[in-house]
Write an enzyme that holds these catalytic residues in place. Sequence first.
Site, PDB file in Angstrom:
ATOM      1  N   GLY A 218      54.289  -0.381  34.267  1.00  0.00           N
ATOM      2  CA  GLY A 218      54.651  -1.523  35.085  1.00  0.00           C
ATOM      3  C   GLY A 218      56.115  -1.491  35.456  1.00  0.00           C
ATOM      4  N   GLU A 259      52.500   5.125  30.291  1.00  0.00           N
ATOM      5  CA  GLU A 259      51.561   5.621  31.307  1.00  0.00           C
ATOM      6  C   GLU A 259      51.947   5.105  32.688  1.00  0.00           C
ATOM      7  OE1 GLU A 259      48.169   4.158  29.179  1.00  0.00           O
ATOM      8  OE2 GLU A 259      48.345   2.202  30.131  1.00  0.00           O
ATOM      9  N   PRO A 260      53.073   5.559  33.199  1.00  0.00           N
ATOM     10  CA  PRO A 260      53.534   5.061  34.501  1.00  0.00           C
ATOM     11  C   PRO A 260      52.858   5.768  35.676  1.00  0.00           C
ATOM     12  CG  PRO A 260      55.260   6.311  33.351  1.00  0.00           C
ATOM     13  CD  PRO A 260      54.001   6.540  32.623  1.00  0.00           C
ATOM     14  N   GLY A 261      52.644   4.999  36.708  1.00  0.00           N
ATOM     15  CA  GLY A 261      52.174   5.559  37.970  1.00  0.00           C
ATOM     16  C   GLY A 261      53.270   5.390  39.005  1.00  0.00           C
ATOM     17  N   ARG A 298      48.621  -1.806  51.171  1.00  0.00           N
ATOM     18  CA  ARG A 298      49.431  -2.629  50.267  1.00  0.00           C
ATOM     19  C   ARG A 298      50.112  -3.824  50.944  1.00  0.00           C
ATOM     20  NH1 ARG A 298      53.416  -1.067  47.527  1.00  0.00           N
ATOM     21  NH2 ARG A 298      52.830  -1.879  45.512  1.00  0.00           N
ATOM     22  N   TYR A 302      48.762  -6.933  48.952  1.00  0.00           N
ATOM     23  CA  TYR A 302      49.688  -7.512  47.964  1.00  0.00           C
ATOM     24  C   TYR A 302      50.918  -8.122  48.585  1.00  0.00           C
ATOM     25  CZ  TYR A 302      47.599  -4.024  44.707  1.00  0.00           C
ATOM     26  OH  TYR A 302      46.786  -3.250  43.939  1.00  0.00           O
ATOM     27  N   CYS A 328      40.782  -3.017  63.973  1.00  0.00           N
ATOM     28  CA  CYS A 328      40.363  -4.289  64.549  1.00  0.00           C
ATOM     29  C   CYS A 328      40.281  -5.372  63.487  1.00  0.00           C
ATOM     30  CB  CYS A 328      39.072  -4.096  65.322  1.00  0.00           C
ATOM     31  SG  CYS A 328      39.371  -3.009  66.724  1.00  0.00           S
ATOM     32  N   GLU A 329      41.431  -5.662  62.940  1.00  0.00           N
ATOM     33  CA  GLU A 329      41.688  -6.719  61.959  1.00  0.00           C
ATOM     34  C   GLU A 329      43.166  -7.000  62.144  1.00  0.00           C
ATOM     35  OE1 GLU A 329      39.643  -7.801  59.340  1.00  0.00           O
ATOM     36  OE2 GLU A 329      38.076  -6.264  59.466  1.00  0.00           O
ATOM     37  N   TYR A 356      49.706   4.202  45.158  1.00  0.00           N
ATOM     38  CA  TYR A 356      48.704   3.243  45.650  1.00  0.00           C
ATOM     39  C   TYR A 356      48.643   3.185  47.179  1.00  0.00           C
ATOM     40  CZ  TYR A 356      49.246   2.160  40.781  1.00  0.00           C
ATOM     41  OH  TYR A 356      49.338   2.286  39.425  1.00  0.00           O
TER      42      TYR A 356
HETATM   43  C1  LIG Z   1      47.421   1.272  36.801  1.00  0.00           C
HETATM   44  C2  LIG Z   1      47.707   1.466  35.383  1.00  0.00           C
HETATM   45  C3  LIG Z   1      48.938   2.012  34.987  1.00  0.00           C
HETATM   46  C4  LIG Z   1      50.037   2.358  35.949  1.00  0.00           C
HETATM   47  O1  LIG Z   1      50.728   1.227  36.396  1.00  0.00           O
HETATM   48  P1  LIG Z   1      52.051   1.377  37.313  1.00  0.00           P
HETATM   49  O2  LIG Z   1      52.431  -0.002  37.644  1.00  0.00           O
HETATM   50  O3  LIG Z   1      51.665   2.178  38.504  1.00  0.00           O
HETATM   51  O4  LIG Z   1      53.058   2.110  36.522  1.00  0.00           O
HETATM   52  C5  LIG Z   1      49.118   2.215  33.633  1.00  0.00           C
HETATM   53  N1  LIG Z   1      48.157   1.905  32.728  1.00  0.00           N
HETATM   54  C6  LIG Z   1      46.972   1.381  33.085  1.00  0.00           C
HETATM   55  C7  LIG Z   1      45.967   1.070  32.040  1.00  0.00           C
HETATM   56  C8  LIG Z   1      46.706   1.139  34.414  1.00  0.00           C
HETATM   57  O5  LIG Z   1      45.530   0.596  34.758  1.00  0.00           O
END
Ligand SMILES: *Cc1c(COP(=O)(O)O)cnc(C)c1O
Length: 403
Positions: A218, A259-261, A298, A302, A328-329, A356
């Site tokens: 997060g 676990e960052p995305g 996004r 969001y 078409c939205e 995302y």
């Molecule tokens: C989506 C997700 C993440 C990644 O979140 P980010 O905000 O992209 O860093 C990590 N852990 C879990 C379980 C998720 O579902």
Amino acid sequence: MTNKFLISLTKKYESPLYVYDAEKIISQYNRLSNAFSSVQNLKINYAAKALSNISVLKLFRSLNSGLDTVSVQEVQLGLKAGFDPKNIIFTPNGVSLDEIEQAMELGVQINIDNISILEQFGQKHPEVPVCIRMNPHVMAGGNKKISVGHIDSKFGISIHQLPHIHRVVENTGMMINGVHMHTGSDIYDIDAFLRATEILFNVAASFKDLEYIDFGSGFKVPYKEGDIQTDIEELGEKLSKRFNDFCAETGKDLTLMFEPGKFLVSEAGQFLVNVNVVKQTTSTVFAGIDSGLNHLIRPMFYDSYHHIENLSNSKGKKRFYTVVGYICETDTFGTNRQISEIKEGDILSFKNAGAYCYSMASNYNSRYRPAEVLVNKGKDYLIRERETIEDILNKQIAVSLPV
Ligand SMILES: *Cc1c(COP(=O)(O)O)cnc(C)c1O
């Protein structure tokens, strides 16, 4: 990457086009590792759902990253990308016992987020160690739509149910090897995040077989100049010390996991589009592009901000535009944006298009999903072709009814 280079990519691969900078991904990965360098056992599991192209997964594999997955299909992708199943963690929400068993068969680390499945899994497979996803009930960011650690959230098992968890663990004889939390996107208050980690440390102390603590992710990244972002270095300093103290107090040699995305891939991505039409109305000037919510949802989903730059005229006089898609939205990317004067045929870039964005793309309006290009040291690699009409028709069955 210079504007000229980016524009040349849209000539080579056509627009719209997703472009990712491998060096930015690597530097973000190293930044996070370095912030926690005083922790003996650190493991970063890249959250595959942010950007799941197999070449991106392979890049993370080569950095010695693990993988965080939320579906059995993501687990399969990870295995195809060469990850050792031991380095894949499966952290789904609301999936069936059957899907969890499929992931178990593939040999990955299971993370369970409700007591019902925990009890069923523990009775059938008491020998398989599992991690438990806790909900600490702390809001670490401001937006409830993307915060998943609050009291009304569907994610995780409430910390108030810890006694029930222990009863299930005792009754089934199962082994809990990890505890986990993921408070959701956009942590800008480190103290709130640290309060949540304290709650997790308390939970962790109650499990004797523990091997790791997973603090989820997060981390917030900047979307525009002057934006607040998670201060990873400050978090690293404070949490590393607390984690090392916890290990010393409990005499356990634990692994710290994240676990960052978004943090790893958001800023590495740009989405390049062509301006189809400039349309003056009674109230604004629209720039209509060759994309829409089918490729980048996004902003509509969001209300997220993606900075927009005119690569074809970056030094031009600024004017106000509303940038819209061709779906078409109502698919508005930005209202009243100050952008260097736009002409039809100009190439615009959406920033922070790594996380995302492509992974949420669809074929709505029967449009093709775009190509993806990974750039490393000035060299471009096509990592996904643009779709064709065959892709749209793939799996469709043209039935002629006798009417
Ligand atoms: C989506 C997700 C993440 C990644 O979140 P980010 O905000 O992209 O860093 C990590 N852990 C879990 C379980 C998720 O579902």
